[in-house]
Design a protein around this motif. Sequence first.
Motif, short mmCIF file in Angstrom:
data_model
loop_
_atom_site.label_atom_id
_atom_site.label_comp_id
_atom_site.label_asym_id
_atom_site.label_seq_id
_atom_site.Cartn_x
_atom_site.Cartn_y
_atom_site.Cartn_z
N TYR A 203 0.83 -1.21 0.00
CA TYR A 203 0.00 0.00 0.00
C TYR A 203 0.87 1.26 0.00
N HIS A 204 0.31 2.35 -0.52
CA HIS A 204 0.98 3.65 -0.41
C HIS A 204 -0.06 4.70 0.00
N ILE A 205 0.40 5.79 0.58
CA ILE A 205 -0.50 6.86 1.03
C ILE A 205 -0.21 8.18 0.32
N GLY A 206 0.55 8.11 -0.76
CA GLY A 206 0.94 9.32 -1.47
C GLY A 206 -0.06 9.75 -2.52
N ALA A 207 0.34 10.74 -3.30
CA ALA A 207 -0.55 11.35 -4.29
C ALA A 207 -0.71 10.51 -5.55
N ASP A 208 0.26 9.64 -5.84
CA ASP A 208 0.20 8.85 -7.06
C ASP A 208 -0.99 7.90 -7.04
N ASN A 209 -1.80 7.99 -8.09
CA ASN A 209 -2.97 7.09 -8.22
C ASN A 209 -3.84 7.13 -6.98
N MET A 210 -3.98 8.31 -6.40
CA MET A 210 -4.80 8.48 -5.21
C MET A 210 -6.20 7.91 -5.41
N GLY A 211 -6.61 7.00 -4.54
CA GLY A 211 -7.93 6.39 -4.62
C GLY A 211 -8.00 5.16 -5.49
N GLY A 212 -6.92 4.88 -6.23
CA GLY A 212 -6.90 3.72 -7.10
C GLY A 212 -6.38 2.49 -6.39
N PRO A 213 -6.20 1.39 -7.13
CA PRO A 213 -5.65 0.17 -6.52
C PRO A 213 -4.28 0.43 -5.89
N GLY A 214 -4.09 -0.06 -4.67
CA GLY A 214 -2.84 0.13 -3.95
C GLY A 214 -2.77 1.39 -3.12
N SER A 215 -3.74 2.29 -3.30
CA SER A 215 -3.77 3.53 -2.52
C SER A 215 -4.55 3.30 -1.22
N TRP A 216 -3.90 3.62 -0.09
CA TRP A 216 -4.56 3.47 1.21
C TRP A 216 -5.07 4.86 1.62
N GLY A 217 -6.29 5.16 1.21
CA GLY A 217 -6.83 6.50 1.42
C GLY A 217 -7.44 6.68 2.78
N PHE A 218 -7.35 7.90 3.30
CA PHE A 218 -7.97 8.28 4.56
C PHE A 218 -8.18 9.79 4.55
N ILE A 219 -9.05 10.30 5.44
CA ILE A 219 -9.26 11.74 5.51
C ILE A 219 -8.69 12.34 6.79
N GLY A 220 -8.54 11.57 7.84
CA GLY A 220 -7.93 12.06 9.08
C GLY A 220 -8.90 12.80 9.98
N PRO A 221 -8.47 13.12 11.21
CA PRO A 221 -9.38 13.67 12.21
C PRO A 221 -9.93 15.05 11.89
N GLU A 222 -9.14 15.89 11.23
CA GLU A 222 -9.63 17.25 10.96
C GLU A 222 -10.76 17.25 9.93
#
Length: 595
Positions: free
Chosen positions: A359-378
Amino acid sequence: MRTPRSRLLPSLVAFAALLGAAAPASTADKRPNVVIILADDAALMDFGAYGGEARTPNIDALAGRGALFTQYRASPLCSPSRAMLLTGMDAHLTGIATIPEVLPKEQRGKPGYEMALEPGVLTLADRLRAQGYRTIMAGKWHMGEAASEMPQAHGFDRSFALAASGADNWDDRSYMPYYKDAPWFEDGVEASLPEDFYSSRFIVDKAIKYLAETDPAKPFFAYLPFQAIHIPVQAPRQFIDRYKGRYDQGWEVLRKARHQRAQALGLIPQGAPLAALPPDFRAWNSLSAQDRALYAARMEVNAAMLEAMDFHIGRLIQHLKASGQYENTIFIVSSDNGPEPSRGDDNAMLSVFQRLTGYHIGADNMGGPGSWGFIGPEWAAAAATPGAWFKFYATEGGIRVPLIMAGPGIAPRRVTSPAMITDIAPTVLEWLKVDPQASAGKPITGRSLMPVLSGAAESAYGPDDARAVEVSGNSALYLGDYKITRSVPPVGDGRWRLYNLARDPGETTDLSASAPAIMRRMLSEYAAYTKRVGVLEMPKGYDSMVQVNRNVGARLLSNYPWLYGVLGGFLLTFVALIWLALRGIRVLMRRRTAQ
């Protein structure tokens, strides 16, 4: 020439089926169908009908032709909410008082804390199947981990169920170290996912398939608990692109905008104060430009995931319209709790897991396969506006969520009556004229909302009727206009507070010192509730995030046993270095003494 009997029998069966399909409508079962749609971690204002930014035209259309509830509460965590939704019983009476990820060892295996539905607890599927309904489900279950605890054991004819708290939306894999893989079961048998899997599309595909494979002469009950918008936040690119730039101004701007829309829509009174912020809330401008772009993009994916869910709900609606079943179907749309505050970039174990699984949490392919998306507390706190805080806590941002009911006999209206998630099951049963006492299960504790929906009553609750919820120490009790609430660490401090929600729906002013008599009465009501349903006290010093890390750490090592060797090697190296350093110091001291 005579037709062989072996060929004649299938022909007769097919002919009989045609006769059945062409039978007069008067012989068909006229009872309404039921579809329950459950979003995961959607806030009160996330749907368009409630003022959200995401495009949700299909959900909004259901709200436009039915009842939109504004004072509905779930629990602060997913499994207890799901248990209460399907059974009409307080979660502690079902066996699912909390989720296994936050369960302390002191409560493990105790009555109410089995982490699976206990004997005698009946679901809506149990009760409706006994009345001749066909029953199907597809999506997240999270009410047991064993095959024998899956939906087929609780009244569902067909099911494709995720046993875990979540999973990847693109691939057949886990999303957190607590689970080694994504435990999907079809009809109680471990199952794999197709190559072209995307969770929201797959859930609707399965529902349509199961409807085609079950007896069309019977009405149906379909339960569709979606993965949207639980972490990892993921969505198809065509939906993400529609929100480009929508959240560039940051979470403070979104908070204020939702607060203003909440007043305009009548979700809170005009002039109600803005909800209190959780501790350690970061200012948008304190982030670097790169991080602001990253967090804005994550929120774009979050909105896109909601829209993708709504798009596929629209496919189910179109299927029901094409088959002539739409007008005779009850739709219930809700969420299990408020928005998810967890981050994917501040936990060492999660970082190890992400490396192990790619998994990655960066900007590349954000939301696609391999992307571990989150929005965070704020972003979660902003999305939860006009409520305070978010998921895990019994503050308004954690448990005040949307509820829409549409179907035969329900006129379009705004419903301001209090309602709890335990009220859905008894409402459906009364709607369908099913006596809960007709089944020999444990008694339902929720109340039917049918008197409110029919216009026979203004509220299902009187001014002296208390409503309560508790999950792992995070607690709330409502009585008239008042609410008491307690939040445990790490965000809370374990203290009880009192609020007047009629004037202060954002829980900004604690009245416990100025209204001691009200506080005492409500604490007494809460004590009676805990005794009645079997709430266990939390261990001294309990911190939900510390407990999560303990439970996840133990599972991580269990799932990846070779890590014992790696960690053991690190530990031995560390001890050796310390020993060598101490030995060197002793040698140096001896030399100095000798000199």
